[in-house]
Design a protein around this motif. Structure first.
Motif, PDB file in Angstrom:
ATOM      1  N   MET A   1       1.937   2.136  11.437  1.00 23.44           N
ATOM      2  CA  MET A   1       1.449   3.350  10.780  1.00 23.44           C
ATOM      3  C   MET A   1       1.120   3.044   9.318  1.00 23.44           C
ATOM      4  SD  MET A   1       3.418   6.999  10.282  1.00 23.44           S
ATOM      5  CE  MET A   1       2.660   8.329   9.374  1.00 23.44           C
ATOM      6  N   ALA A   2      -0.083   3.409   8.911  1.00 24.54           N
ATOM      7  CA  ALA A   2      -0.497   3.174   7.524  1.00 24.54           C
ATOM      8  C   ALA A   2      -0.142   4.389   6.671  1.00 24.54           C
ATOM      9  CB  ALA A   2      -1.992   2.905   7.450  1.00 24.54           C
ATOM     10  N   PHE A   3       0.320   4.126   5.451  1.00 27.75           N
ATOM     11  CA  PHE A   3       0.695   5.184   4.528  1.00 27.75           C
ATOM     12  C   PHE A   3      -0.226   5.171   3.309  1.00 27.75           C
ATOM     13  CE2 PHE A   3       4.752   4.386   6.730  1.00 27.75           C
ATOM     14  CZ  PHE A   3       5.076   5.676   7.115  1.00 27.75           C
ATOM     15  N   ARG A   4      -0.426   6.338   2.755  1.00 29.99           N
ATOM     16  CA  ARG A   4      -1.260   6.475   1.550  1.00 29.99           C
ATOM     17  C   ARG A   4      -0.600   5.801   0.355  1.00 29.99           C
ATOM     18  NH1 ARG A   4      -2.351  12.416  -1.104  1.00 29.99           N
ATOM     19  NH2 ARG A   4      -3.632  11.778  -2.899  1.00 29.99           N
ATOM     20  N   PHE A   5       0.712   5.982   0.200  1.00 31.37           N
ATOM     21  CA  PHE A   5       1.437   5.453  -0.946  1.00 31.37           C
ATOM     22  C   PHE A   5       2.422   4.340  -0.577  1.00 31.37           C
ATOM     23  CE2 PHE A   5       0.777  10.037  -2.068  1.00 31.37           C
ATOM     24  CZ  PHE A   5      -0.095   9.847  -3.123  1.00 31.37           C
ATOM     25  N   ALA A   6       3.164   4.544   0.512  1.00 36.17           N
ATOM     26  CA  ALA A   6       4.377   3.775   0.754  1.00 36.17           C
ATOM     27  C   ALA A   6       4.135   2.294   0.997  1.00 36.17           C
ATOM     28  CB  ALA A   6       5.160   4.377   1.923  1.00 36.17           C
ATOM     29  N   ASP A   7       3.033   1.930   1.644  1.00 34.58           N
ATOM     30  CA  ASP A   7       2.820   0.513   1.953  1.00 34.58           C
ATOM     31  C   ASP A   7       2.799  -0.332   0.686  1.00 34.58           C
ATOM     32  OD1 ASP A   7       2.661   1.023   4.681  1.00 34.58           O
ATOM     33  OD2 ASP A   7       0.502   1.301   4.650  1.00 34.58           O
ATOM     34  N   ARG A   8       1.971   0.074  -0.267  1.00 32.52           N
ATOM     35  CA  ARG A   8       1.888  -0.689  -1.524  1.00 32.52           C
ATOM     36  C   ARG A   8       3.185  -0.582  -2.320  1.00 32.52           C
ATOM     37  NH1 ARG A   8      -0.883  -3.212  -5.431  1.00 32.52           N
ATOM     38  NH2 ARG A   8      -0.797  -2.455  -7.581  1.00 32.52           N
ATOM     39  N   MET A   9       3.784   0.587  -2.356  1.00 36.87           N
ATOM     40  CA  MET A   9       5.008   0.775  -3.125  1.00 36.87           C
ATOM     41  C   MET A   9       6.135  -0.104  -2.609  1.00 36.87           C
ATOM     42  SD  MET A   9       4.981   4.905  -3.678  1.00 36.87           S
ATOM     43  CE  MET A   9       6.699   4.912  -4.189  1.00 36.87           C
ATOM     44  N   LEU A  10       6.305  -0.154  -1.295  1.00 38.27           N
ATOM     45  CA  LEU A  10       7.378  -0.974  -0.727  1.00 38.27           C
ATOM     46  C   LEU A  10       7.147  -2.455  -1.001  1.00 38.27           C
ATOM     47  CD1 LEU A  10       7.922   0.976   2.598  1.00 38.27           C
ATOM     48  CD2 LEU A  10       9.532   0.810   0.680  1.00 38.27           C
ATOM     49  N   ALA A  11       5.884  -2.879  -1.001  1.00 39.76           N
ATOM     50  CA  ALA A  11       5.570  -4.268  -1.351  1.00 39.76           C
ATOM     51  C   ALA A  11       5.919  -4.539  -2.813  1.00 39.76           C
ATOM     52  CB  ALA A  11       4.102  -4.562  -1.086  1.00 39.76           C
ATOM     53  N   GLN A  12       5.640  -3.574  -3.691  1.00 40.33           N
ATOM     54  CA  GLN A  12       5.979  -3.730  -5.104  1.00 40.33           C
ATOM     55  C   GLN A  12       7.497  -3.767  -5.302  1.00 40.33           C
ATOM     56  OE1 GLN A  12       3.730  -0.276  -6.421  1.00 40.33           O
ATOM     57  NE2 GLN A  12       2.212  -1.579  -7.425  1.00 40.33           N
ATOM     58  N   LEU A  13       8.215  -2.920  -4.584  1.00 33.85           N
ATOM     59  CA  LEU A  13       9.676  -2.910  -4.686  1.00 33.85           C
ATOM     60  C   LEU A  13      10.265  -4.224  -4.177  1.00 33.85           C
ATOM     61  CD1 LEU A  13      10.151   0.776  -3.574  1.00 33.85           C
ATOM     62  CD2 LEU A  13      10.850  -0.142  -5.785  1.00 33.85           C
TER      63      LEU A  13
END
Length: 410
Positions: A1-13
């Motif tokens: 499932m693709a997310f608007r925010f969470a995918d990039r944010m979790l990678a940054q975290l």
């Protein structure tokens, strides 16, 4: 499932979680090269999101997204980028990455609001290195005490010396203080660090108040001696006094709602297996949602420590490192946070925070609010700290709704 925010944010975290002073676990403390690396990374993401960036006199990293009314008080968002030892990768960091994601979304849409938004990655919220926390938020709030510069780490390096080595002037730490009225409000998104939301099957909650905390460092001095030749009844064992004190703290703080006490650090010297400890150092952290309950427990604990040491013929020295009062969140910000959460189609609840946060330190400067996001099993300050991607998505969408609908509170 693709997310608007969470995918990039979790990678940054994940990326921030790899910036550590230890190869074996996450630890990133105040005024270290690892702190600088994490702040530079956050600064990079702030710039990519459309913000100008400043590293202020206290060491905070501050991103600024200009509004259409340059003279209007700013809306401040953010959290901390330092960690405890053996930490998880969401405590504090989520509260910096989420508002960066919100600003990036606004910037992509070319949307400016009637007020400027600042995103702050605070230094030294945890107090892991020097014992005195909240340096960055204290400096911005105008409550930084220069006496904090005398605090020393385990290697005997003072905070002032560490500031110089870091490239900042310790005499100017407080010069980043904001003028009264210049900040309209501060909102902090944070993992709950407890099990209440998960227990209630809720992703997000509205924080009502932040518990007050007091921290002390205790040093007990006895007499070192041979472990095999000094009879038990003639010893002046500093460690046993410290252990007895720790057990009293547990007993005193058990059974009173919202009252908690912790001995998180204990050291025995000289630290040899066959030597009676002649000195012991330990920390005392006591918190409650009301100051009277907390202070009564502190008084009892300090009185008992004195009695233990007198009975054991030991000397004791107690230093208060930190004292914060219980801080209520602003009702208007609580209401706005609740509306932002419900706008995502989910229910919420109101709950207090037992942990301290930069938000509480900023209360003398401006109205404060907090949104909690559940974390798995309520675990925090632990590498098992975990979050659900769908919760990260929901929390960030709620924060963006709060930002876009923010109105100055009275």
């Amino acid at each position: 499932m693709a997310f608007r925010f969470a995918d990039r944010m979790l990678a940054q975290l994940d990326e921030l979680g790899r910036i550590s002073e230890s190869p074996d676990f996450l630890v990133r403390t105040f005024l270290t090269p690892e702190q600088k690396a994490a702040h530079e990374k956050a600064a990079q993401w702030m710039r990519e999101a459309g913000m100008s960036v400043e590293h202020d006199s206290a060491g905070n990293v501050v991103g600024r997204y200009e509004g259409t009314s340059p003279d209007a008080p700013v809306l401040m968002l953010g959290s901390h980028l330092d960690t405890v030892r053996n930490a998880g990768k969401y405590d504090g960091m989520l509260g910096v990455i989420a508002p960066i994601a919100c600003i990036a979304d606004l910037n992509r849409r070319g949307k400016r609001l009637p007020f400027t938004i600042e995103v702050v990655g605070f230094v030294n919220e945890e107090g892991t290195r020097f014992g005195s926390p909240m340096t960055g938020s204290r400096a911005i709030a105008g409550t930084f005490d220069p006496a904090m510069l005398e605090a020393k780490d385990r290697n005997g390096i003072s905070m002032g010396e560490a500031y110089k080595a870091y490239g900042l002037d310790p005499a100017k730490v407080g010069s980043c203080a904001r003028k009264p009225g210049s900040v309209a409000a501060f909102m902090e998104l944070h993992i709950e660090q407890g099990p209440v939301l998960e227990h209630n099957n809720l992703a997000l909650g509205v924080v009502t108040a932040i518990s007050g905390a007091r921290r002390h460092r205790v040093e007990v001095t006895g007499l070192a001696g041979h472990a095999g030749t000094v009879p038990m009844g003639q010893r002046q064992d500093a460690l046993l006094a410290a252990a007895e004190a720790a057990l009293f703290i547990e007993k005193r703080c058990t059974g009173t709602p919202t009252l908690v006490g912790t001995v998180g650090m204990m050291e025995a010297l000289p630290g040899a297996m066959n030597v009676i400890p002649g000195m012991a150092r330990f920390s005392v952290d006591i918190r409650a949602s009301d100051d009277a309950t907390r202070d009564a427990a502190i008084d009892d604990v300090l009185r008992e420590i004195e009695a233990i040491c007198a009975r054991r013929k030991l000397k004791v020295s107690v230093t208060e490192l930190y004292n914060s009062t219980a801080t209520p969140c602003h009702p208007a910000l609580m209401k706005a946070a609740e509306e932002a959460i419900r706008a995502q189609g989910v229910e919420t609840m109101h709950l207090p925070s037992g942990a301290g946060h930069d938000a509480a330190t900023l209360a003398p400067l401006c109205p404060i609010g907090m949104i909690f996001m559940r974390c798995t099993k309520g675990i925090s300050h632990n590498p098992l700290e975990a979050v659900l991607p769908e919760d990260v998505e929901l929390a960030t969408a709620a924060l963006l709704h709060f930002i876009e609908n923010f109105r100055t509170v009275q």
